[in-house]
Structure formats: structure tokens, C-alpha cells
Write a protein that holds these residues in place. Sequence first.
Motif, PDB file in Angstrom:
ATOM      1  N   GLU B  28      11.888   1.675  15.369  1.00 53.01           N
ATOM      2  CA  GLU B  28      12.394   0.634  16.260  1.00 53.01           C
ATOM      3  C   GLU B  28      13.590   1.156  17.067  1.00 53.01           C
ATOM      4  O   GLU B  28      13.677   0.932  18.279  1.00 53.01           O
ATOM      5  CB  GLU B  28      12.802  -0.579  15.414  1.00 53.01           C
ATOM      6  CG  GLU B  28      12.885  -1.849  16.205  1.00 53.01           C
ATOM      7  CD  GLU B  28      13.287  -3.035  15.332  1.00 53.01           C
ATOM      8  OE1 GLU B  28      13.918  -2.823  14.279  1.00 53.01           O
ATOM      9  OE2 GLU B  28      12.966  -4.164  15.711  1.00 53.01           O
ATOM     10  N   LEU B  29      14.492   1.867  16.372  1.00 55.39           N
ATOM     11  CA  LEU B  29      15.655   2.445  17.063  1.00 55.39           C
ATOM     12  C   LEU B  29      15.191   3.452  18.113  1.00 55.39           C
ATOM     13  O   LEU B  29      15.685   3.460  19.242  1.00 55.39           O
ATOM     14  CB  LEU B  29      16.574   3.157  16.056  1.00 55.39           C
ATOM     15  CG  LEU B  29      17.366   2.291  15.088  1.00 55.39           C
ATOM     16  CD1 LEU B  29      18.108   3.169  14.075  1.00 55.39           C
ATOM     17  CD2 LEU B  29      18.362   1.420  15.844  1.00 55.39           C
ATOM     18  N   THR B  34      14.638   4.993  23.598  1.00 55.60           N
ATOM     19  CA  THR B  34      13.764   5.603  24.607  1.00 55.60           C
ATOM     20  C   THR B  34      13.632   4.661  25.807  1.00 55.60           C
ATOM     21  O   THR B  34      13.752   5.087  26.954  1.00 55.60           O
ATOM     22  CB  THR B  34      12.373   5.910  23.994  1.00 55.60           C
ATOM     23  OG1 THR B  34      12.570   6.651  22.799  1.00 55.60           O
ATOM     24  CG2 THR B  34      11.508   6.712  24.938  1.00 55.60           C
ATOM     25  N   ASP B  35      13.426   3.369  25.512  1.00 56.67           N
ATOM     26  CA  ASP B  35      13.356   2.377  26.602  1.00 56.67           C
ATOM     27  C   ASP B  35      14.668   2.323  27.376  1.00 56.67           C
ATOM     28  O   ASP B  35      14.680   2.020  28.574  1.00 56.67           O
ATOM     29  CB  ASP B  35      13.069   0.974  26.038  1.00 56.67           C
ATOM     30  CG  ASP B  35      11.626   0.853  25.555  1.00 56.67           C
ATOM     31  OD1 ASP B  35      10.826   1.773  25.853  1.00 56.67           O
ATOM     32  OD2 ASP B  35      11.304  -0.145  24.877  1.00 56.67           O
ATOM     33  N   GLY B  36      15.758   2.591  26.680  1.00 55.50           N
ATOM     34  CA  GLY B  36      17.082   2.548  27.313  1.00 55.50           C
ATOM     35  C   GLY B  36      17.390   3.809  28.114  1.00 55.50           C
ATOM     36  O   GLY B  36      18.495   3.959  28.627  1.00 55.50           O
ATOM     37  N   THR B 114      19.983  -4.981  13.286  1.00 52.76           N
ATOM     38  CA  THR B 114      20.732  -4.515  14.447  1.00 52.76           C
ATOM     39  C   THR B 114      20.221  -5.171  15.727  1.00 52.76           C
ATOM     40  O   THR B 114      19.018  -5.213  15.958  1.00 52.76           O
ATOM     41  CB  THR B 114      20.567  -2.978  14.575  1.00 52.76           C
ATOM     42  OG1 THR B 114      20.739  -2.408  13.278  1.00 52.76           O
ATOM     43  CG2 THR B 114      21.579  -2.399  15.518  1.00 52.76           C
ATOM     44  N   ASP B 115      21.167  -5.673  16.510  1.00 59.30           N
ATOM     45  CA  ASP B 115      20.826  -6.189  17.828  1.00 59.30           C
ATOM     46  C   ASP B 115      20.601  -4.967  18.725  1.00 59.30           C
ATOM     47  O   ASP B 115      21.537  -4.247  19.055  1.00 59.30           O
ATOM     48  CB  ASP B 115      21.987  -7.047  18.339  1.00 59.30           C
ATOM     49  CG  ASP B 115      21.704  -7.644  19.707  1.00 59.30           C
ATOM     50  OD1 ASP B 115      20.911  -7.046  20.470  1.00 59.30           O
ATOM     51  OD2 ASP B 115      22.276  -8.706  20.005  1.00 59.30           O
ATOM     52  N   LEU B 116      19.342  -4.736  19.088  1.00 65.03           N
ATOM     53  CA  LEU B 116      19.016  -3.482  19.771  1.00 65.03           C
ATOM     54  C   LEU B 116      19.621  -3.388  21.164  1.00 65.03           C
ATOM     55  O   LEU B 116      19.959  -2.297  21.621  1.00 65.03           O
ATOM     56  CB  LEU B 116      17.495  -3.295  19.806  1.00 65.03           C
ATOM     57  CG  LEU B 116      16.870  -3.136  18.406  1.00 65.03           C
ATOM     58  CD1 LEU B 116      15.364  -3.208  18.474  1.00 65.03           C
ATOM     59  CD2 LEU B 116      17.300  -1.832  17.758  1.00 65.03           C
ATOM     60  N   LYS B 117      19.747  -4.536  21.838  1.00 66.30           N
ATOM     61  CA  LYS B 117      20.373  -4.501  23.181  1.00 66.30           C
ATOM     62  C   LYS B 117      21.821  -4.059  23.062  1.00 66.30           C
ATOM     63  O   LYS B 117      22.305  -3.247  23.842  1.00 66.30           O
ATOM     64  CB  LYS B 117      20.317  -5.898  23.816  1.00 66.30           C
ATOM     65  CG  LYS B 117      18.992  -6.171  24.483  1.00 66.30           C
ATOM     66  CD  LYS B 117      19.105  -7.414  25.367  1.00 66.30           C
ATOM     67  CE  LYS B 117      17.716  -7.886  25.771  1.00 66.30           C
ATOM     68  NZ  LYS B 117      17.499  -9.293  25.513  1.00 66.30           N
ATOM     69  N   ARG B 118      22.492  -4.620  22.060  1.00 68.55           N
ATOM     70  CA  ARG B 118      23.897  -4.250  21.835  1.00 68.55           C
ATOM     71  C   ARG B 118      23.991  -2.773  21.473  1.00 68.55           C
ATOM     72  O   ARG B 118      24.912  -2.079  21.895  1.00 68.55           O
ATOM     73  CB  ARG B 118      24.475  -5.069  20.676  1.00 68.55           C
ATOM     74  CG  ARG B 118      25.306  -6.251  21.124  1.00 68.55           C
ATOM     75  CD  ARG B 118      25.976  -6.907  19.915  1.00 68.55           C
ATOM     76  NE  ARG B 118      27.086  -6.130  19.389  1.00 68.55           N
ATOM     77  CZ  ARG B 118      27.453  -6.125  18.113  1.00 68.55           C
ATOM     78  NH1 ARG B 118      26.790  -6.846  17.216  1.00 68.55           N
ATOM     79  NH2 ARG B 118      28.479  -5.421  17.709  1.00 68.55           N
ATOM     80  N   LEU B 119      23.019  -2.331  20.669  1.00 70.67           N
ATOM     81  CA  LEU B 119      23.029  -0.942  20.238  1.00 70.67           C
ATOM     82  C   LEU B 119      22.920  -0.007  21.440  1.00 70.67           C
ATOM     83  O   LEU B 119      23.696   0.943  21.590  1.00 70.67           O
ATOM     84  CB  LEU B 119      21.881  -0.671  19.259  1.00 70.67           C
ATOM     85  CG  LEU B 119      21.781   0.800  18.887  1.00 70.67           C
ATOM     86  CD1 LEU B 119      22.552   1.075  17.627  1.00 70.67           C
ATOM     87  CD2 LEU B 119      20.367   1.263  18.749  1.00 70.67           C
ATOM     88  N   VAL B 120      21.949  -0.296  22.311  1.00 65.79           N
ATOM     89  CA  VAL B 120      21.744   0.574  23.480  1.00 65.79           C
ATOM     90  C   VAL B 120      22.991   0.554  24.354  1.00 65.79           C
ATOM     91  O   VAL B 120      23.444   1.598  24.827  1.00 65.79           O
ATOM     92  CB  VAL B 120      20.469   0.150  24.253  1.00 65.79           C
ATOM     93  CG1 VAL B 120      20.371   0.909  25.570  1.00 65.79           C
ATOM     94  CG2 VAL B 120      19.228   0.397  23.391  1.00 65.79           C
ATOM     95  N   ALA B 125      27.841   3.282  26.224  1.00 62.20           N
ATOM     96  CA  ALA B 125      29.304   3.336  26.356  1.00 62.20           C
ATOM     97  C   ALA B 125      29.858   4.635  25.751  1.00 62.20           C
ATOM     98  O   ALA B 125      30.796   5.225  26.279  1.00 62.20           O
ATOM     99  CB  ALA B 125      29.932   2.131  25.685  1.00 62.20           C
ATOM    100  N   LEU B 126      29.262   5.092  24.664  1.00 60.94           N
ATOM    101  CA  LEU B 126      29.682   6.356  24.045  1.00 60.94           C
ATOM    102  C   LEU B 126      29.398   7.519  24.972  1.00 60.94           C
ATOM    103  O   LEU B 126      30.180   8.460  25.090  1.00 60.94           O
ATOM    104  CB  LEU B 126      28.882   6.619  22.764  1.00 60.94           C
ATOM    105  CG  LEU B 126      29.147   5.797  21.517  1.00 60.94           C
ATOM    106  CD1 LEU B 126      28.245   6.326  20.407  1.00 60.94           C
ATOM    107  CD2 LEU B 126      30.598   5.903  21.101  1.00 60.94           C
ATOM    108  N   HIS B 127      28.223   7.414  25.579  1.00 65.10           N
ATOM    109  CA  HIS B 127      27.699   8.523  26.372  1.00 65.10           C
ATOM    110  C   HIS B 127      28.437   8.632  27.700  1.00 65.10           C
ATOM    111  O   HIS B 127      28.541   9.699  28.273  1.00 65.10           O
ATOM    112  CB  HIS B 127      26.205   8.277  26.595  1.00 65.10           C
ATOM    113  CG  HIS B 127      25.512   9.377  27.315  1.00 65.10           C
ATOM    114  ND1 HIS B 127      25.654  10.693  26.950  1.00 65.10           N
ATOM    115  CD2 HIS B 127      24.691   9.366  28.392  1.00 65.10           C
ATOM    116  CE1 HIS B 127      24.929  11.444  27.775  1.00 65.10           C
ATOM    117  NE2 HIS B 127      24.353  10.665  28.649  1.00 65.10           N
ATOM    118  N   ALA B 128      28.975   7.489  28.178  1.00 65.09           N
ATOM    119  CA  ALA B 128      29.609   7.450  29.508  1.00 65.09           C
ATOM    120  C   ALA B 128      30.882   8.302  29.528  1.00 65.09           C
ATOM    121  O   ALA B 128      31.549   8.445  28.530  1.00 65.09           O
ATOM    122  CB  ALA B 128      29.946   6.024  29.892  1.00 65.09           C
TER     123      ALA B 128
END
Lengths: 325, 128
Positions: B28-29, B34-36, B114-120, B125-128
Amino acid sequence: MMLEDLYRLLKSGHVQAQGVVDTMTQPIVVLDQNFCVSTANNAFIRTFKIERDDILGENFFSLGDGQWDITELKNLISSVIPKAAAVIGFEVKHDFPVIGPRSFLVDARRLIHPDDNSTNILVLFDDITVRQRHDAEMEFILSETRHRMNNLFAVVRSIAMQTSIEDRTARDYRETLLGRLETTFRAQEIAATNDAADFEDIVRLAVGELGGDHLLCNGPAVELESAKVLSVSLIFHELTTNAAKYGAFSVPGGEVHVEWALQADPQGQTYLSCEWREINGPPVKPPERKGYGTKLIKGTSAQLHGEVELIYAPAGLSALLKIPV
Amino acid sequence: MTMCNLMGDTEHKGCVLVVEDEVFLAMELEAALTDGGFRVLGPAASVRDALDLLTSECPDAAVLDFNLGRDKVTPVALQLKTLGVPFVLASASSAAELSRHAVLADITNLGKPTDLKRLVAAVRALHA
């Protein structure tokens, strides 16, 4: 009253009082106004593994390496006589020289006396070491249970979300969902209660009642470590679901042959090499799109560091599975 | 401290290491990331697998579960810290349990389920 009778009366009163103190299972000491020990009960002697003679008349705060010489406790006990106060449930944690680390709740009260001018202090000790350990264990178990519940809910939610709703009836969705949930829970149960499980047993359990005479297993006894039980169960559950819909389990004469052997690669790693082969089923054609079942089979195999190949031969589906054991 | 080479080409898709031992959650993650728009390294189901993956490729970010079978994810977190890779947790463990491990003390835990939208969003934000 004769002097002798009075003496006897006083003596028996004293003996009775000492008896009461000694009967108490909690450690008790009586201190005089200078905080010297005038009485200690058997429980106190036992608990702190000391000799009665070593403590009688000694200052309480200098007993056994000064282990009770704790400023706050000293101040509290010092205020007991002048203020007729009581110290209740003062917690002392200490690593005692002979008995090791312990936690006590200490109560100190002025000893009741008919004239209300007693200068003695009764000090009680409640050993809460075991209780605290027990509480800590309970807290750990509860926190672990909460954690597992959350995890379990996450798994259930994840299975429900990933089981597709497109092009299927509600009944079909429900059966697929429940099939995956039941396989997961059963496998987790086996993994939680066993260190290892027999590969054939896992396969037969995952295939379930659809198997019967239609499932033919052939291979050596292979022990699967418990961590792999869920993944292997899921792979065979998904193959079974597929066979029940489109393959050998969808027609009366269909059969599934599962054959396996152990192989070692040049690096000395042992692999379980297994073939699932469907025969006498309806003609097979490759699916138009990759369903979640297929993804699950691939994902699970990858998690096991294994490989899986699905061959949609017209005569029947074959799945070649290779996992390290 | 070894820093990762973050200089990718312009086509560079952020690479995210996923460490999760529950196969359904891992998939799921993976699908959500991947979708994100991310590429997923793993998913790794154990500390050893995760550390092995980190020797072959250094990701831009990571999503870690805390309990991996009988192990804790801390060695992976330490290695990520050494490599300078930011990460978030997706764990059902309590804040108290997590804060016992210094390397995880200040890390965002998105919780489980886990809320997947929040996760993505958090990974972005980490990646930015």
C-alpha cells in the motif's frame, strides 16, 4: 492487687502488644524521640535481613549504611512528634546492600498513648517492589496490545482498500476480502504459536476445502520458519482464488499438482523450488490487466527474497516459485 | 559524515526507501508513493534487507515502520542519519516508546493506520 499480679498483668500486656506487632506481615519499627529503634518486628528483621541485636537502640537513620538517611524522609519523620503529624506513603527507592533494589512506601505515625504525650513513632514499611514490577509488566502488555490492535486494524484496512471494487459484485468483493483476511489471521496464528511449520501443511491449509482430491502434493518435508508462513499462505491463497474463478478449481475434473524440491545455489543458499500446475481446467488465456491477486503474489515473493513466474499456458496456469529457506 | 549525492538529472524522481514488514501495508505504501511521483526502494521487510538496500543505493527520503518482527528499525534510522537521508515513521508504537530511542526522538510519526495522503505530503516535504 499484689505487686506480683500487677507485674504479671503488665508483662502479659507487653507480650500481647509485641505479639500484635510481630503478627503483622509488614515490617514495623518503633522509634523513640531520638529516632533510636526501641522495637522491630519479625517482618522487619526478615525483610531487611538483619539481626535484631544490631538495630535495637541504634539510630534509625544510621542503620545499614545510612540507607534511610534520606533528607526528605528525615524531615518528615522529625515533624511527626512535634506536630502530631503522620507521614503516609512516602516512597523510598533504594538499592539495599543485602536485599538489592527495592521500593517501599513508608508510613510514620506517633504511637497512640492514653495520655496523648507519646514520644514514640511507629514506622511501617510496605514493600511495593513486586507490585511495581507487576504494574510495569501490565503497562507493557497493555501498550503492546494497543500497538497490535492498531497494527491489525491497519492490515485489515489495507486489505479492504487494496481489494478492488471494479467490475465485481458486492458478494464477490466480500468473499475476496474475507478470504484474504482469514488467510492472514490463520497464518498469523500459526506463526505466533509455532517456530516453524511444514510447507505441505501450509499449502493445504491455504488451498482449503477446494483442494480435497483435486490437490495433489508431492515433495520432501520442508520446514518453513514462522516469519515466512504468512507470505507463503498468501501466495497459495491467491493462486487458489484464481483457480476457483478461472482455473482448475472452477470445473469438476480439474486438478492442481503442487511439486517441490530443495536446491542449493553455488553460494550454499538453499532454495525451495515449487511448481503449481493446473490441469483439466478450462482453456486459459493471460489476464487483460494485472489484478491485485497477481501483484500480491509478486510482492509477497519479493518480500521472501524469492521469485515467482506465472505461465498462462492454454492447458492450465503454472506458477513457478523459488524462495530461500 | 557521508552525504548522499542529491544531484540527479532533471528527470530525477525522488527515491524513497520503504521499510515495512507487513506485506499488505508495504504494498500500500509502495503504491501510494508511486502514485505520488516517487520511485520506491524496497520495500524492505527487515533491518538486514534495509541495510543491504542502502549499500546499493542512497535514497532521497525514507518511510520506516518501527517494529520489524522481533527487531526495531533503529539501526536503519542510524544509518540514514549517517547518510544524511531524512525520514518519517509510520508506526503504531506510542510516542513514549519511540522517544526512548534518541535517533527517533524528533522524527515525525504518521501513525498506523497511516493516512496515505498525509504520508505522501510528509515525504514530499522531506524531499523538498
